[in-house]
Motif scaffolding. Structure first.
Motif, mmCIF file in Angstrom:
data_model
loop_
_atom_site.group_PDB
_atom_site.id
_atom_site.type_symbol
_atom_site.label_atom_id
_atom_site.label_comp_id
_atom_site.label_asym_id
_atom_site.label_seq_id
_atom_site.Cartn_x
_atom_site.Cartn_y
_atom_site.Cartn_z
ATOM 1 N N PHE A 142 0.823 -1.210 0.000
ATOM 2 C CA PHE A 142 0.000 0.000 0.000
ATOM 3 C C PHE A 142 0.863 1.268 0.000
ATOM 4 O O PHE A 142 0.637 2.214 0.751
ATOM 5 C CB PHE A 142 -0.941 -0.007 1.206
ATOM 6 N N ILE A 143 1.860 1.291 -0.885
ATOM 7 C CA ILE A 143 2.767 2.428 -1.002
ATOM 8 C C ILE A 143 2.258 3.376 -2.090
ATOM 9 O O ILE A 143 2.121 2.986 -3.243
ATOM 10 C CB ILE A 143 4.202 1.963 -1.340
ATOM 11 N N ASN A 144 1.983 4.621 -1.724
ATOM 12 C CA ASN A 144 1.468 5.634 -2.653
ATOM 13 C C ASN A 144 0.357 5.088 -3.551
ATOM 14 O O ASN A 144 0.445 5.144 -4.791
ATOM 15 C CB ASN A 144 2.607 6.190 -3.526
ATOM 16 N N PRO A 145 -0.706 4.540 -2.975
ATOM 17 C CA PRO A 145 -1.770 3.943 -3.785
ATOM 18 C C PRO A 145 -2.585 4.989 -4.543
ATOM 19 O O PRO A 145 -2.729 6.129 -4.085
ATOM 20 C CB PRO A 145 -2.645 3.254 -2.733
ATOM 21 N N SER A 146 -3.087 4.597 -5.697
ATOM 22 C CA SER A 146 -4.005 5.456 -6.440
ATOM 23 C C SER A 146 -5.370 5.436 -5.756
ATOM 24 O O SER A 146 -5.638 4.590 -4.897
ATOM 25 C CB SER A 146 -4.149 4.952 -7.879
ATOM 26 N N MET A 147 -6.255 6.377 -6.139
ATOM 27 C CA MET A 147 -7.607 6.379 -5.578
ATOM 28 C C MET A 147 -8.339 5.088 -5.942
ATOM 29 O O MET A 147 -9.108 4.550 -5.147
ATOM 30 C CB MET A 147 -8.380 7.593 -6.095
ATOM 31 N N SER A 148 -8.081 4.587 -7.150
ATOM 32 C CA SER A 148 -8.694 3.320 -7.567
ATOM 33 C C SER A 148 -8.270 2.187 -6.645
ATOM 34 O O SER A 148 -9.092 1.355 -6.237
ATOM 35 C CB SER A 148 -8.301 2.999 -9.009
#
Length: 206
Positions: free
Chosen positions: A112-118
């Motif tokens: 969960f490193i710099n996850p996108s909004m999706s």
């Protein structure tokens, strides 16, 4: 809609989900069923992800939602039974649609490193699926147990709900495990098995 039509809706929904899982694994070179998430087959950067989502998982989710909402009328009138069936319909059926509309990032980003909004929406939806669907199945079993004609299905519901809860715990305890894909598939298999048993129950063969 009669019980035969509802039976077909449920079975097609299950088959679409299974076919999408199998096809996704075959379409990606060196894909590992045991160590990779199902969602990795339709992640944002996969070549066939769009088609798997919109021809497989989304129609499957819609059919399974429809099935759960329709099939409850063929069971005794009980608030527990309704909560259980509607819970599976909402969290598994609609949840499958949501995780498909919002695919995960490349590799599904388990750290969960710099996850996108999706990715964020995908993960939250998946968390709700794996938290509430096993509970919903168990609740349906609790509602069914007091009706003599449904005791077998109630016991099956308890067993599948509890087993899926165990695998959810194992799965979420270590998302980087070498067997994380296998654990996830066991959860899905147990939930889909409950839907299949439910479909055959209204057909009169369970």
């Amino acid at each position: 809609m009669n019980h035969k039509s509802i039976f077909v809706i449920g079975i097609i929904g299950v088959l679409l989900f299974v076919a999408s899982c199998v096809a996704g694994g075959l379409l990606i070179e060196d894909y590992s069923v045991s160590r990779q998430f199902i969602s990795e087959t339709f992640a944002i950067d996969t070549a066939y992800g769009f088609w798997l989502r919109f021809l497989g998982y989304i129609p499957s989710g819609i059919l399974l939602t429809w099935f759960c909402f329709l099939v409850v009328r063929y069971f005794p009138s009980s608030s527990m039974i309704k909560v259980g069936f509607y819970g599976v319909g909402i969290f598994y059926g609609i949840g499958t649609v949501v995780v498909s509309i919002f695919p995960c990032d490349s590799g599904c980003n388990p750290e969960f490193i710099n996850p996108s909004m999706s990715q964020v929406i995908h993960n939250l939806s998946a968390l709700m699926i794996y938290t509430f669907v096993p509970i919903s199945i168990i609740i349906a079993g609790i509602g069914l147990i007091k009706f003599s004609n449904y005791k077998t299905f109630a016991y099956i519901s308890f067993a599948l709900g509890l087993l899926s809860s165990v695998f959810v715990f194992i799965f979420t305890s270590n998302l980087t495990s070498a067997y994380v894909g296998l654990y996830q598939r066991m959860i899905e298999l147990l939930i889909l098995a409950w839907i299949v048993v439910c479909a055959f129950k209204i057909r009169g063969t369970v």
